[in-house]
Scaffold this motif. Sequence first.
Motif, PDB file in Angstrom:
ATOM      1  N   THR A  31       0.624  -0.726   0.179  1.00 32.22           N
ATOM      2  CA  THR A  31      -0.034   0.262   0.125  1.00 32.22           C
ATOM      3  C   THR A  31       1.085   0.971   0.068  1.00 32.22           C
ATOM      4  OG1 THR A  31       0.042  -0.167   2.018  1.00 32.22           O
ATOM      5  CG2 THR A  31      -2.236  -1.221   1.230  1.00 32.22           C
ATOM      6  N   ASP A  32       1.553   1.055   0.785  1.00 30.95           N
ATOM      7  CA  ASP A  32       2.791   2.485   0.945  1.00 30.95           C
ATOM      8  C   ASP A  32       3.315   2.755  -0.660  1.00 30.95           C
ATOM      9  OD1 ASP A  32       2.139   3.057   2.735  1.00 30.95           O
ATOM     10  OD2 ASP A  32       4.348   1.714   4.250  1.00 30.95           O
ATOM     11  N   TRP A  72       2.008   1.432  -3.388  1.00 28.09           N
ATOM     12  CA  TRP A  72       1.157   2.300  -4.234  1.00 28.09           C
ATOM     13  C   TRP A  72       1.020   3.753  -4.547  1.00 28.09           C
ATOM     14  CZ3 TRP A  72       0.980   1.025  -8.620  1.00 28.09           C
ATOM     15  CH2 TRP A  72       0.849  -0.525  -8.724  1.00 28.09           C
ATOM     16  N   THR A  73       0.784   4.009  -2.633  1.00 29.66           N
ATOM     17  CA  THR A  73       0.481   5.167  -2.299  1.00 29.66           C
ATOM     18  C   THR A  73       1.760   7.062  -3.193  1.00 29.66           C
ATOM     19  OG1 THR A  73      -0.200   5.141  -0.380  1.00 29.66           O
ATOM     20  CG2 THR A  73       0.389   6.866  -0.671  1.00 29.66           C
ATOM     21  N   ARG A  74       2.737   5.627  -1.990  1.00 32.18           N
ATOM     22  CA  ARG A  74       4.625   6.961  -3.302  1.00 32.18           C
ATOM     23  C   ARG A  74       4.206   6.636  -4.702  1.00 32.18           C
ATOM     24  NH1 ARG A  74       9.643   5.321  -0.372  1.00 32.18           N
ATOM     25  NH2 ARG A  74       8.857   5.886   1.968  1.00 32.18           N
ATOM     26  N   GLU A 123       1.551   7.351  -6.813  1.00 30.36           N
ATOM     27  CA  GLU A 123       0.610   8.182  -6.973  1.00 30.36           C
ATOM     28  C   GLU A 123       0.640   8.784  -7.639  1.00 30.36           C
ATOM     29  OE1 GLU A 123      -3.085   6.490  -5.431  1.00 30.36           O
ATOM     30  OE2 GLU A 123      -3.390   4.424  -7.247  1.00 30.36           O
ATOM     31  N   GLU A 124       1.450   9.109  -5.885  1.00 28.30           N
ATOM     32  CA  GLU A 124       1.737  10.553  -5.472  1.00 28.30           C
ATOM     33  C   GLU A 124       2.932  11.876  -6.708  1.00 28.30           C
ATOM     34  OE1 GLU A 124       3.792  13.102  -1.620  1.00 28.30           O
ATOM     35  OE2 GLU A 124       2.913  11.284  -1.119  1.00 28.30           O
TER      36      GLU A 124
END
Length: 66
Positions: free
Chosen positions: A4-5, A7-9, A11-12
């Motif tokens: 999850t981290d 994918w967050t990175r 996408e950010e």
Amino acid sequence: MRLTDFWTRLEETFGAGYASSLASDQVLPQLGGRTIREALDAGMETVVVWRAVVAAYPDRVPARLR
């Protein structure tokens, strides 16, 4: 790094729409000629995949996310 981290990175860094496309379409030599999704599906560690993204796009990834 948790998935999850990762994918967050991603996408950010690239935006939600482009991150998904990048993960599916862009082959990275640092991943043995695989896409991000292929590397993750093959069981490659997320931190290794993230480092490959940083190496491929050093000007796009903010320093705080490296």
